[in-house]
Scaffold this motif. Structure first.
Motif, short mmCIF file in Angstrom:
data_model
loop_
_atom_site.label_atom_id
_atom_site.label_comp_id
_atom_site.label_asym_id
_atom_site.label_seq_id
_atom_site.Cartn_x
_atom_site.Cartn_y
_atom_site.Cartn_z
N LEU A 161 -11.94 -12.72 0.25
CA LEU A 161 -11.18 -13.12 -0.93
C LEU A 161 -9.94 -13.91 -0.55
CD1 LEU A 161 -11.32 -9.80 -2.99
CD2 LEU A 161 -12.82 -11.80 -3.17
N GLU A 162 -9.35 -13.55 0.58
CA GLU A 162 -8.14 -14.20 1.05
C GLU A 162 -8.08 -14.09 2.55
OE1 GLU A 162 -3.31 -13.43 0.88
OE2 GLU A 162 -4.57 -12.55 -0.68
N SER A 163 -7.62 -15.14 3.20
CA SER A 163 -7.44 -15.13 4.65
C SER A 163 -6.04 -15.66 4.93
CB SER A 163 -8.50 -16.01 5.32
OG SER A 163 -8.32 -16.01 6.71
N VAL A 221 -8.68 -10.25 3.22
CA VAL A 221 -8.77 -9.33 2.09
C VAL A 221 -10.19 -9.41 1.56
CG1 VAL A 221 -7.89 -8.76 -0.21
CG2 VAL A 221 -6.34 -9.67 1.52
N VAL A 222 -10.79 -8.23 1.35
CA VAL A 222 -12.15 -8.16 0.83
C VAL A 222 -12.18 -7.25 -0.39
CG1 VAL A 222 -13.19 -8.64 3.08
CG2 VAL A 222 -12.83 -6.26 2.38
N ALA A 223 -13.24 -7.37 -1.17
CA ALA A 223 -13.40 -6.54 -2.37
C ALA A 223 -13.94 -5.17 -1.98
CB ALA A 223 -14.36 -7.22 -3.34
N PRO A 224 -13.60 -4.13 -2.76
CA PRO A 224 -14.11 -2.79 -2.45
C PRO A 224 -15.64 -2.71 -2.41
CG PRO A 224 -12.43 -2.67 -4.16
CD PRO A 224 -12.70 -4.12 -3.92
N ASP A 268 -17.66 -4.92 -1.33
CA ASP A 268 -18.16 -5.54 -0.10
C ASP A 268 -17.62 -4.88 1.16
OD1 ASP A 268 -19.50 -7.46 -1.60
OD2 ASP A 268 -17.74 -8.79 -1.64
N TYR A 269 -16.66 -3.99 1.02
CA TYR A 269 -15.92 -3.44 2.16
C TYR A 269 -16.83 -2.84 3.23
CZ TYR A 269 -12.46 -0.43 4.55
OH TYR A 269 -11.68 0.19 5.48
N LEU A 270 -17.74 -1.98 2.85
CA LEU A 270 -18.58 -1.30 3.84
C LEU A 270 -19.49 -2.29 4.56
CD1 LEU A 270 -19.08 1.48 4.99
CD2 LEU A 270 -20.75 1.88 3.19
N SER A 271 -20.10 -3.21 3.84
CA SER A 271 -20.98 -4.19 4.50
C SER A 271 -20.17 -5.15 5.38
CB SER A 271 -21.79 -4.96 3.47
OG SER A 271 -20.97 -5.76 2.65
N VAL A 272 -18.97 -5.50 4.95
CA VAL A 272 -18.10 -6.36 5.74
C VAL A 272 -17.76 -5.69 7.06
CG1 VAL A 272 -15.70 -7.16 5.86
CG2 VAL A 272 -17.09 -7.74 3.88
N MET A 273 -17.38 -4.42 7.00
CA MET A 273 -16.99 -3.71 8.22
C MET A 273 -18.18 -3.57 9.18
SD MET A 273 -13.85 -3.46 7.80
CE MET A 273 -12.70 -2.20 8.30
N ARG A 274 -19.36 -3.30 8.65
CA ARG A 274 -20.56 -3.22 9.51
C ARG A 274 -20.85 -4.57 10.17
NH1 ARG A 274 -23.32 0.47 5.58
NH2 ARG A 274 -23.18 2.50 6.58
N ASP A 275 -20.75 -5.64 9.38
CA ASP A 275 -21.02 -6.97 9.93
C ASP A 275 -19.98 -7.36 10.98
OD1 ASP A 275 -23.24 -7.12 8.34
OD2 ASP A 275 -22.34 -8.49 6.87
N ARG A 317 -7.85 -5.87 4.76
CA ARG A 317 -7.20 -5.16 3.65
C ARG A 317 -8.15 -5.12 2.47
NH1 ARG A 317 -2.43 -8.22 2.65
NH2 ARG A 317 -1.51 -7.09 4.37
N VAL A 318 -8.23 -3.95 1.84
CA VAL A 318 -9.05 -3.78 0.64
C VAL A 318 -8.21 -3.03 -0.40
CG1 VAL A 318 -10.15 -1.70 1.56
CG2 VAL A 318 -11.26 -2.95 -0.28
N PHE A 319 -8.19 -3.53 -1.62
CA PHE A 319 -7.41 -2.91 -2.69
C PHE A 319 -8.32 -2.05 -3.55
CE2 PHE A 319 -4.69 -6.45 -1.58
CZ PHE A 319 -3.42 -5.90 -1.67
N ALA A 320 -7.84 -0.87 -3.94
CA ALA A 320 -8.58 0.01 -4.85
C ALA A 320 -8.48 -0.57 -6.26
CB ALA A 320 -8.00 1.41 -4.81
#
Length: 198
Positions: free
Chosen positions: A21-23, A33-36, A38-45, A96-99
């Motif tokens: 979302l933001e770099s 910054v990533v969306a909640p 996508d967070y889990l898949s982003v961290m795995r990747d 960073r991920v926002f709730a």
């Protein structure tokens, strides 16, 4: 010539694509910054892809932005910030991920991605009240099990809500409402004219 940080940003953008979302590159550090969702898949990747290979989670913490920038913050209140390390590439990255919901901040757990996240997520839950979906042992880690509230939230009173003391008559620890009246302590500084001069 491309710098190491530019190579890192290119690799992260290549692996994550539109999920970023933001770099931001500030003080020679890259934050994405990533969306909640996508967070889990982003961290795995980020861990598994050979271009990034972030095999180590250095830190994970909660943040309360409610009074950030002297109260001018307009985004979501709670965030989780993770610091990753790639030993293979000698890179560091902040994610960073926002709730979405300020009343019940919920973020996916990354314990299955990095075991080290276990106690970090428990700490963020205990101190900020951030819930981690999929965490198998989310309970307090620093405060007492009977503690009410989350002490690192900006709206938590400095003196707390209850105080604990040992009662000799009952021979046990008891909790009672805080008896200390809120007050402002301003130190009085006295300076001598010739202080430090010979």
């Amino acid at each position: 010539m491309t710098t190491k940080l530019e190579k890192l940003e290119a690799a992260v953008t290549s692996v994550l694509g539109g999920r970023v979302l933001e770099s931001r590159n500030a003080l020679d550090e890259l934050t994405v910054v990533v969306a909640p969702a996508d967070y889990l898949s982003v961290m795995r990747d980020l861990r598994d892809h050979s271009d990034t290979c972030f095999e180590e989670l250095i830190d994970l913490c909660g943040v309360d932005y409610s009074s950030y920038g002297d109260g001018s913050w307009e985004g979501a209140r709670f965030a989780v910030v993770s610091h990753l390390l790639s030993i293979e590439h000698n890179w560091r990255l902040r994610v960073r991920v926002f709730a979405i919901d300020d009343d019940m901040p919920l973020i996916p757990s990354v314990c299955d991605v990095w075991n080290a996240a276990n106690w970090y997520e428990r700490e963020a839950f205990d101190l900020f009240g951030i819930l981690f979906d999929g965490h198998n042992d989310l309970r307090r880690i620093l405060t007492d099990y009977g503690f009410i509230g989350h002490p690192f939230r900006k709206d938590f009173p400095v003196s707390g809500y209850v105080e604990m003391r040992y009662d000799a008559d009952q021979k046990r620890v008891v909790y009672q409402p805080v008896t200390v009246e809120p007050r402002e302590n301003t130190p009085r500084v006295i300076r001598e004219e010739n202080y430090g001069m010979k």
